[in-house]
Write an enzyme that holds these catalytic residues in place. Structure first.
Site, PDB file in Angstrom:
ATOM      1  N   GLU A 280       5.765  -7.360  16.934  1.00 13.42           N
ATOM      2  CA  GLU A 280       4.866  -6.216  16.801  1.00 13.42           C
ATOM      3  C   GLU A 280       3.672  -6.321  17.747  1.00 13.42           C
ATOM      4  O   GLU A 280       3.218  -5.320  18.308  1.00 13.42           O
ATOM      5  CB  GLU A 280       4.398  -6.091  15.337  1.00 13.42           C
ATOM      6  CG  GLU A 280       3.931  -4.694  14.984  1.00 13.42           C
ATOM      7  CD  GLU A 280       3.838  -4.469  13.473  1.00 13.42           C
ATOM      8  OE1 GLU A 280       4.819  -4.770  12.761  1.00 13.42           O
ATOM      9  OE2 GLU A 280       2.794  -4.005  13.011  1.00 13.42           O
ATOM     10  N   GLU A 283       4.937  -5.247  20.956  1.00 23.93           N
ATOM     11  CA  GLU A 283       5.068  -3.789  20.956  1.00 23.93           C
ATOM     12  C   GLU A 283       3.709  -3.125  21.178  1.00 23.93           C
ATOM     13  O   GLU A 283       3.570  -2.177  21.956  1.00 23.93           O
ATOM     14  CB  GLU A 283       5.659  -3.367  19.596  1.00 23.93           C
ATOM     15  CG  GLU A 283       6.181  -1.954  19.522  1.00 23.93           C
ATOM     16  CD  GLU A 283       6.728  -1.622  18.114  1.00 23.93           C
ATOM     17  OE1 GLU A 283       6.535  -2.440  17.184  1.00 23.93           O
ATOM     18  OE2 GLU A 283       7.332  -0.553  17.966  1.00 23.93           O
ATOM     19  N   CYS A 300       5.685  -2.687   7.692  1.00 22.71           N
ATOM     20  CA  CYS A 300       6.201  -3.676   6.737  1.00 22.71           C
ATOM     21  C   CYS A 300       6.369  -3.105   5.331  1.00 22.71           C
ATOM     22  O   CYS A 300       7.185  -3.586   4.563  1.00 22.71           O
ATOM     23  CB  CYS A 300       5.256  -4.860   6.615  1.00 22.71           C
ATOM     24  SG  CYS A 300       4.858  -5.575   8.177  1.00 22.71           S
ATOM     25  N   SER A 320       5.615   1.285  13.970  1.00 23.73           N
ATOM     26  CA  SER A 320       6.257   0.182  14.680  1.00 23.73           C
ATOM     27  C   SER A 320       7.752   0.239  14.419  1.00 23.73           C
ATOM     28  O   SER A 320       8.187   0.543  13.308  1.00 23.73           O
ATOM     29  CB  SER A 320       5.687  -1.140  14.162  1.00 23.73           C
ATOM     30  OG  SER A 320       6.547  -2.194  14.529  1.00 23.73           O
ATOM     31  N   LYS A 359      11.362  -2.014  -2.025  1.00 15.86           N
ATOM     32  CA  LYS A 359      12.322  -2.838  -1.285  1.00 15.86           C
ATOM     33  C   LYS A 359      13.744  -2.629  -1.810  1.00 15.86           C
ATOM     34  O   LYS A 359      14.714  -2.848  -1.103  1.00 15.86           O
ATOM     35  CB  LYS A 359      11.957  -4.323  -1.391  1.00 15.86           C
ATOM     36  CG  LYS A 359      10.677  -4.695  -0.660  1.00 15.86           C
ATOM     37  CD  LYS A 359      10.880  -4.805   0.841  1.00 15.86           C
ATOM     38  CE  LYS A 359       9.562  -5.138   1.529  1.00 15.86           C
ATOM     39  NZ  LYS A 359       9.605  -4.888   2.977  1.00 15.86           N
ATOM     40  N   GLU A 362      14.723   0.153   0.200  1.00 15.77           N
ATOM     41  CA  GLU A 362      14.856  -0.241   1.610  1.00 15.77           C
ATOM     42  C   GLU A 362      16.194  -0.933   1.873  1.00 15.77           C
ATOM     43  O   GLU A 362      16.858  -0.676   2.877  1.00 15.77           O
ATOM     44  CB  GLU A 362      13.693  -1.165   2.009  1.00 15.77           C
ATOM     45  CG  GLU A 362      13.771  -1.617   3.471  1.00 15.77           C
ATOM     46  CD  GLU A 362      12.742  -2.689   3.826  1.00 15.77           C
ATOM     47  OE1 GLU A 362      11.577  -2.567   3.406  1.00 15.77           O
ATOM     48  OE2 GLU A 362      13.115  -3.650   4.532  1.00 15.77           O
ATOM     49  N   GLU A 367      20.118   2.868   8.113  1.00 17.54           N
ATOM     50  CA  GLU A 367      19.664   2.418   9.439  1.00 17.54           C
ATOM     51  C   GLU A 367      19.648   0.894   9.524  1.00 17.54           C
ATOM     52  O   GLU A 367      19.608   0.332  10.607  1.00 17.54           O
ATOM     53  CB  GLU A 367      18.234   2.901   9.737  1.00 17.54           C
ATOM     54  CG  GLU A 367      17.968   4.370   9.578  1.00 17.54           C
ATOM     55  CD  GLU A 367      17.518   4.723   8.172  1.00 17.54           C
ATOM     56  OE1 GLU A 367      18.429   5.023   7.365  1.00 17.54           O
ATOM     57  OE2 GLU A 367      16.322   4.691   7.870  1.00 17.54           O
ATOM     58  N   CYS A 504       0.320  -5.984  -0.819  1.00 16.13           N
ATOM     59  CA  CYS A 504       1.497  -6.412  -1.601  1.00 16.13           C
ATOM     60  C   CYS A 504       1.105  -7.174  -2.866  1.00 16.13           C
ATOM     61  O   CYS A 504       1.843  -7.170  -3.843  1.00 16.13           O
ATOM     62  CB  CYS A 504       2.409  -7.293  -0.760  1.00 16.13           C
ATOM     63  SG  CYS A 504       2.700  -6.622   0.873  1.00 16.13           S
TER      64      CYS A 504
END
Lengths: 583, 164
Positions: A280, A283, A300, A320, A359, A362, A367, A504
């Site tokens: 990152e 990036e 994230c 990102s 999550k 996710e 993808e 988190c």
């Protein structure tokens, strides 16, 4: 500050004039029972449990919503008020299922606890039961509306903290039900799967979708190589489930417990957090050089990603392209690790322990399939892991410490702070500062990016580069930054968004608050963050790109940050999702 | 039905009214007024219309749907061309409103609150209509039928069927 003097249960007390009766009582150590009230949300006054007697008032008043007035005389505990409160809770219980022993919240249900505290020992009224089916269309959040007591806490947290406003009370009277718009299912709503509603719920009306049984099954399967990874925020909160004071880091015990549960390899999501930083930061530098797609927004937090896809799809190019640390590590486990150890990826079962329920969504994203294979097979929340450890009979507090397995278990101080607000930013800055100055970094801590109050905007100069930085946790706060980006009011270079309040550590899968703390309690978040900063400070290596296992991985596999291999394994893309949210 | 992108169902009059409300102080406080206009125009509040109101007024859909489903005067289902109301006031009740209700349900094949498949009739119970001397009464689109007996029901309904 203006003060008033009032009497509470005969004791004279002088308090600030803007306090409510409930807050004033708190100051002298009296905790008035409550259900719908939560310190950090607006006042609803719906449950009536917190009633008190005020001399001269025609009826009992709700202490959560009544301000103190000079000379007020309050009684919190007369026999009459105790009985009235008991009646109120009995009437709530009236149409509540009688299945405490079978219930997900048995032992940590606020309604159960309140009934006990108030002395309810029999149920005098047999009311009509609500006949609403369980709604489990969502991959993360399960609704059990027959257990709902209509306190409105989930509705308020969804609206006031997350700015999502997916849930609200629909219909009226006995048929009132908390659902998304048009009583549609959760998977057909603007829900971003953050799970804050689960945290806010006093009963089991909202729960995470459990993955515990499938994990137990995989662990018992001799054909399966079961690998586990643990997110940074778990080690800071898992101890609370075993009566350790909040803020006690329990990394070593957690690893031992996972070994005892039978996992074949125990890796650290922190390793992938280091990897995320390298990718990152690379990036970011690239985008700054090309002045393209700025600000870069971190990716994230899956709750944030869902929010972006439903509420701010025009910002998709800014996010990102890095997968979350969880998905990066799972990808490496099913490819590189599998190959190196000669294991068929189809025989590897990857379990992620996350502070997060998003999550669970996710892991099923299309993808993220790698050559058609799902990389994460199950996601357990901190709560689920605590339950599994207890269910297995492991005495957590007596466990010795052990270390993560190598090499995907090696991590730096930069990665562990990913679990708290500003942590991703700080970790990225540590690496970026090194790359910009080309010198070893001396000032390793960037305390100014820790948005403990929810939102932070700052300008940071490293050598000759000045970065405009935004950090937000809780999506109501994120909206403020994102609206500035959309309107062009301010040019940011980089923004960190964590969907949950505090980051988190305050995730939708974290333990319910221990005694002495409340839901959304900043003091509790501070304790958990403290644990992470402590681990960071104790690490010898505190900069992601210096993680020796990361260096080895680049040498062996990835070559350089942003390479084709890195893109194949570690990067992803996002899509606009419907229904579109109102922001 | 995840599609909320079709956003051009509301009449120009309603869209103009929303635009006007948006320029006022506290635009979201006009939600109920807007919903009334939608119902006046279309007879009921469809999900598509509510969704469009939500997007145009920028009020979260859960809130719009919460308000629409809370108030008794909003209909979330289509209503028939003719609204049949059976008075359930005390006098009508005593004089046998229930028997008339049963007959109507039987003739129309629907329950209270429902609409016939052909979209012709909606059956509703109502509180006292204030014509107790004529009990039991039914009211169809504002016209009161006095001292109704069950066997008169088919004959009354006949007036409303399209002429062949």
């Amino acid at each position: 500050m203006k003060t008033v003097t009032i009497k509470i249960d005969g004791n004279s007390v002088t308090v600030a004039e803007n306090l409510t009766i409930m807050q004033a009582a708190e100051e002298i150590g009296i905790h008035i029972p409550r259900l719908c009230y939560l310190e950090n949300l607006s006042i609803e006054g719906a449950c009536r449990v917190c009633i008190v007697e005020v001399k001269g008032a025609p009826a009992y008043v709700t202490s959560c919503s009544t301000k103190v007035v000079e000379g007020m005389e309050v009684t919190t505990n007369s026999p009459q008020i105790r009985e009235a409160r008991r009646d109120i809770v009995e009437l709530i219980l009236d149409n509540h299922p009688k299945d405490c022993q079978l219930c997900e919240r048995d032992g940590n249900c606020e309604l159960q606890n309140l009934a006990y505290t108030l002395g309810i020992r029999e149920r005098l009224f047999e009311g009509k039961r609500k006949d609403f089916p369980i709604e489990d269309s969502s991959k993360s959040v399960v609704r059990v509306p027959e257990k709902c007591i209509l306190c409105g806490r989930c509705v308020r947290v969804c609206h006031e903290v997350q700015g999502v406003y997916n849930l609200s009370q629909q219909s009226r009277g006995f048929n009132t039900i908390v659902t998304p718009a048009y009583q549609r299912h959760m998977d057909d709503s603007v829900c971003i799967q953050c799970g804050q509603c689960i945290n806010a719920c006093p009963t089991a009306a909202l729960q995470e979708k459990r993955h515990t049984e499938q994990v137990f099954k995989a662990l018992a399967d001799p054909e399966m190589h079961v690998v586990v990874q643990t997110a940074p925020a778990i080690r800071a909160a898992i101890g609370e489930g075993f009566n350790f004071p909040p803020g006690t880091p329990c990394t070593g015990k957690m690893v031992t417990a996972l070994k005892k549960l039978g996992f074949n390899a125990i890796f650290d999501t922190d390793f992938a957090a280091d990897l995320t930083i390298v990718e990152e930061a690379h990036e970011l530098m690239g985008r700054i050089q090309e002045n393209k797609n700025l600000p870069l927004i971190t990716s994230c937090s899956p709750g944030w990603i869902n929010f972006m896809e439903k509420f701010y799809p025009e910002l998709i190019p800014n996010a990102s392209s890095c997968k979350s640390p969880m998905s990066m590590l799972s990808s490496l486990i099913k490819t590189h690790y599998a190959k190196k150890n000669g294991i068929d990826p189809k025989k590897i079962y990857v379990v992620s322990i996350m502070p997060c329920v998003a999550k669970k969504y996710e892991m099923d994203r299309e993808e993220l399939l790698l050559d058609g294979i799902k990389t994460t097979d199950a996601v357990l929340t901190t709560r689920e892991l605590i339950w599994m450890i207890k269910s297995y009979g492991i005495e957590f507090s007596r466990l010795e410490d052990s270390d993560f397995d190598s090499p995907l278990g090696e991590s730096t101080g930069a990665s562990v702070i990913f679990g708290t607000t500003g942590g991703v930013m700080e970790a990225a800055l540590r690496t970026a500062a090194h790359w910009i100055t080309k010198k070893p970094v001396h000032e390793i801590e960037f305390k100014e990016v820790r948005a403990v109050e929810g939102l932070r905007e700052l300008e940071l100069t490293i050598d000759n580069i000045t970065l405009n930085i935004g950090v937000a946790n809780g999506l109501v706060n994120a909206k403020k930054l994102l609206n500035k980006v959309i309107s062009g009011e301010k040019q940011f270079h980089v923004i960190e968004v964590m969907a949950c309040p505090g980051g988190c550590i305050g995730g939708g899968g974290q333990p319910y608050p221990p005694k002495g703390y409340t839901i959304l309690d900043k003091k509790l978040f501070a304790k958990r963050a403290e644990a992470l900063y402590k681990i960071d400070q104790e690490k010898t290596i505190r900069v992601s790109h210096e993680n020796p296992s990361i260096k080895a991985l680049y040498k062996e596999l990835l070559k350089e940050p942003g390479s084709d291999v890195a893109h194949h394994l570690l990067h992803t893309h996002y899509n606009t999702q419907t229904p579109r949210g109102v922001r | 039905m995840t599609n909320n992108q079709k956003q051009n169902n509301l009449s120009k009059e309603i869209v103009d009214f929303i635009t006007e409300c948006q320029s006022k102080e506290n635009p979201s406080s006009y939600l109920i007024a807007v919903l009334h206009k939608v119902q006046d125009t279309y007879g009921y509040l469809s999900v598509e219309h509510l969704e469009e109101v939500s997007q145009r007024m920028q009020i979260p859909a859960a809130k719009v749907s919460g308000v629409a489903s809370f108030y008794h005067f909003f209909n979330l289902k289509p209503r028939g061309k003719y609204i049949i109301q059976i008075c359930k006031g005390t006098a009508c009740h005593v004089k046998g409103a229930d028997l008339i209700a049963e007959k109507l349900k039987e003739e129309l094949g629907i329950e209270f609150g429902e609409t016939t498949k052909d979209g012709l009739f909606t059956l509703e119970a109502t509180r006292c209509l204030g014509t107790c001397a004529l009990a039991p009464v039914i009211q169809i689109d504002g016209k009161v039928y006095p001292k109704v007996t069950p066997d008169q029901v088919p004959q009354i309904l006949e007036n409303y069927f399209p002429k062949k």
